[in-house]
Design an enzyme around this catalytic site. Structure first.
Site, PDB file in Angstrom:
ATOM      1  N   GLY A 239      -1.379  -1.214  17.322  1.00  0.00           N
ATOM      2  CA  GLY A 239      -0.531  -1.790  15.914  1.00  0.00           C
ATOM      3  C   GLY A 239      -0.019  -0.299  15.440  1.00  0.00           C
ATOM      4  O   GLY A 239      -0.707   0.645  15.673  1.00  0.00           O
TER       5      GLY A 239
ATOM      6  N   LYS B 289       1.028  -1.220  -0.042  1.00  0.00           N
ATOM      7  CA  LYS B 289       0.116   0.041   0.027  1.00  0.00           C
ATOM      8  C   LYS B 289       0.783   1.172  -0.032  1.00  0.00           C
ATOM      9  O   LYS B 289       0.338   2.360  -0.636  1.00  0.00           O
ATOM     10  CB  LYS B 289      -1.120  -0.006   1.165  1.00  0.00           C
ATOM     11  CG  LYS B 289      -2.085  -0.943   1.010  1.00  0.00           C
ATOM     12  CD  LYS B 289      -2.945  -0.833   2.127  1.00  0.00           C
ATOM     13  CE  LYS B 289      -4.237  -2.178   1.940  1.00  0.00           C
ATOM     14  NZ  LYS B 289      -5.075  -2.131   2.909  1.00  0.00           N
TER      15      LYS B 289
HETATM   16  N1  LIG Z   1     -11.461  -4.631   7.530  1.00  0.00           N
HETATM   17  C1  LIG Z   1     -10.573  -4.098   6.679  1.00  0.00           C
HETATM   18  O1  LIG Z   1     -11.144  -3.452   5.496  1.00  0.00           O
HETATM   19  C2  LIG Z   1      -9.245  -4.198   6.735  1.00  0.00           C
HETATM   20  C3  LIG Z   1      -8.347  -3.393   5.874  1.00  0.00           C
HETATM   21  C4  LIG Z   1      -6.906  -3.073   6.070  1.00  0.00           C
HETATM   22  C5  LIG Z   1      -6.290  -4.101   7.028  1.00  0.00           C
HETATM   23  N2  LIG Z   1      -7.078  -4.984   7.557  1.00  0.00           N
HETATM   24  C6  LIG Z   1      -6.528  -5.650   8.599  1.00  0.00           C
HETATM   25  O2  LIG Z   1      -5.799  -5.039   9.411  1.00  0.00           O
HETATM   26  C7  LIG Z   1      -4.515  -5.756  10.016  1.00  0.00           C
HETATM   27  C8  LIG Z   1      -3.289  -5.047   9.863  1.00  0.00           C
HETATM   28  O3  LIG Z   1      -3.068  -4.713   8.345  1.00  0.00           O
HETATM   29  P1  LIG Z   1      -1.710  -3.767   8.011  1.00  0.00           P
HETATM   30  O4  LIG Z   1      -1.836  -3.693   6.584  1.00  0.00           O
HETATM   31  O5  LIG Z   1      -1.535  -2.857   8.869  1.00  0.00           O
HETATM   32  O6  LIG Z   1      -0.584  -5.080   8.349  1.00  0.00           O
HETATM   33  P2  LIG Z   1       0.937  -4.831   8.574  1.00  0.00           P
HETATM   34  O7  LIG Z   1       1.406  -3.420   7.975  1.00  0.00           O
HETATM   35  O8  LIG Z   1       1.576  -6.181   8.044  1.00  0.00           O
HETATM   36  O9  LIG Z   1       1.176  -4.450  10.179  1.00  0.00           O
HETATM   37  C9  LIG Z   1       0.997  -5.554  11.018  1.00  0.00           C
HETATM   38  C10 LIG Z   1       0.881  -4.732  12.592  1.00  0.00           C
HETATM   39  O10 LIG Z   1       0.594  -5.984  13.414  1.00  0.00           O
HETATM   40  C11 LIG Z   1       1.555  -6.138  14.490  1.00  0.00           C
HETATM   41  N3  LIG Z   1       1.654  -7.546  14.804  1.00  0.00           N
HETATM   42  C12 LIG Z   1       1.964  -8.706  14.052  1.00  0.00           C
HETATM   43  N4  LIG Z   1       2.454  -9.790  14.773  1.00  0.00           N
HETATM   44  C13 LIG Z   1       2.204  -9.326  15.980  1.00  0.00           C
HETATM   45  C14 LIG Z   1       1.999 -10.143  17.088  1.00  0.00           C
HETATM   46  N5  LIG Z   1       2.501 -11.201  17.378  1.00  0.00           N
HETATM   47  N6  LIG Z   1       1.936  -9.279  18.378  1.00  0.00           N
HETATM   48  C15 LIG Z   1       1.648  -7.999  18.444  1.00  0.00           C
HETATM   49  N7  LIG Z   1       1.640  -7.319  17.136  1.00  0.00           N
HETATM   50  C16 LIG Z   1       1.918  -7.892  16.025  1.00  0.00           C
HETATM   51  C17 LIG Z   1       2.734  -5.468  13.847  1.00  0.00           C
HETATM   52  O11 LIG Z   1       3.565  -5.086  14.961  1.00  0.00           O
HETATM   53  P3  LIG Z   1       5.293  -4.724  14.605  1.00  0.00           P
HETATM   54  O12 LIG Z   1       5.312  -3.487  14.189  1.00  0.00           O
HETATM   55  O13 LIG Z   1       5.726  -5.041  15.832  1.00  0.00           O
HETATM   56  O14 LIG Z   1       5.472  -5.709  13.577  1.00  0.00           O
HETATM   57  C18 LIG Z   1       2.273  -4.498  13.109  1.00  0.00           C
HETATM   58  O15 LIG Z   1       1.765  -3.277  14.088  1.00  0.00           O
HETATM   59  C19 LIG Z   1      -4.579  -7.041   9.205  1.00  0.00           C
HETATM   60  O16 LIG Z   1      -5.094  -7.925   9.835  1.00  0.00           O
HETATM   61  C20 LIG Z   1      -5.498  -6.692   8.007  1.00  0.00           C
HETATM   62  O17 LIG Z   1      -6.257  -8.026   7.634  1.00  0.00           O
HETATM   63  C21 LIG Z   1      -8.521  -4.837   7.583  1.00  0.00           C
END
Ligand SMILES: NC(=O)c1ccc[n+]([C@@H]2O[C@H](COP(=O)([O-])OP(=O)(O)OC[C@H]3O[C@@H](n4cnc5c(N)ncnc54)[C@H](OP(=O)(O)O)[C@@H]3O)[C@@H](O)[C@H]2O)c1
Length: 273
Positions: free
Chosen positions: A125, A66
């Protein structure tokens, strides 16, 4: 036939093709929507193909591209600029323009739940979607503080340092992981919860019996993560990411076709959310 894509990695589990192909059929548009898994090294070639191939009319972008996609585009919508995030690309006279419908979809779902409006919020997050969540909150509430906690604190600090003043509003404070302030809106923007046994291991005891407090998980599959089921047990109000997901798709479809598609019973059945 015109083509649309969602690009990401992983992409196998994306439900976007089901939604958009249903709408193409329903509104009698001769187009097809497919998912494509890319490596970062393939991003530039994909965008160039989109530019020259007349049958490719639009693209959705998901994790982890993104932000990475931005340098290959010609223009950005104001919201994409502010959130440094693009989830939808449209083509206008060979120009590729990036939009962010995650942010506007999140805002829309918040508007339906006004319980939190006179309160600070807590975001858990600091990944790719978090700036869109901050944007959504700030459209409705500039006067209260936003707290952020992230497993890797520096990433949250870096994110905040890149935000424009309009999104900082009355202040954004990064707390240590495990520090839980009292607020009325707590949003999980981490990917922890996608697996049924995932658990954030944060202590929300102070939220016991607080039914005015909203716990919002952006994850929509599973429908109820541990984050949400624990909140439900405490008596909090819960929301999952289903409507945000469907609304971001609806807004992308509208940008591509000028049709405002309906989120009807059939679509809820198709995606089984
Ligand atoms: N409903 C919707 O329309 C929609 C839209 C967009 C995204 N989402 C959802 O939102 C979520 C995040 O998306 P993103 O694009 O921001 O993902 P991303 O860029 O991969 O970020 C992942 C986040 O999760 C944290 N994390 C991962 N594993 C963890 C753990 N074991 N313990 C604690 N924190 C952990 C990471 O922390 P670190 O920085 O420490 O690695 C980071 O803050 C996903 O599940 C996605 O499916 C939903």
């Amino acid at each position: 036939m015109n083509k649309y894509f969602v690009i990401g990695n992983p992409i196998e589990h994306s439900l976007s093709p089901l939604i958009h192909n249903y709408w193409f059929k329903k509104y009698k548009i001769n187009s097809i929507y497919e998912k494509t898994k890319l490596e970062t090294s393939g991003l530039r070639d994909f965008v160039e193909e989109m530019r020259i191939n007349n049958s490719i009319k639009g693209v959705n972008v998901t994790v982890p591209f993104k932000s990475k996609i931005i340098s290959f585009l010609d223009e950005l919508s104001p919201i994409s600029k502010e959130t440094f995030s693009v989830n939808t690309i449209i083509k206008e006279n060979k120009k590729l323009i990036g939009y962010n419908t995650d942010a506007t979809a999140f805002q829309k779902t918040l508007e339906e739940n006004n319980l939190w409006l006179n309160s600070s919020s807590l975001i858990i997050g600091a990944g790719g979607v978090t700036s869109s969540i901050i944007w959504g909150i700030r459209q409705l509430n500039l006067k209260d503080k936003i707290y952020i906690i992230n497993r890797t604190k520096e990433k949250a600090e870096d994110l905040v340092s890149r935000l424009v003043p309009g999104l900082i509003g009355s202040g954004i404070e990064v707390l240590n992981w495990g520090e839980i302030p009292g607020v009325n809106l707590v949003i999980n923007t981490t990917s922890l919860g996608l697996k049924q046994n995932d658990n954030l291991q944060l202590d929300f005891k102070k939220y016991q019996n607080k039914k005015e407090c909203i716990f919002y998980d952006l994850i929509y599959n599973p429908k109820e993560t541990n984050f949400l089921s624990n909140a439900k047990k405490r008596g909090n109000h819960i929301i999952n990411g289903k409507m945000m997901f469907l609304i971001q798709a609806k807004q992308a479809f509208n940008l591509w076709t000028n049709i405002d598609p309906e989120i009807d019973a059939e679509i809820l059945k198709i995606v089984n959310l």
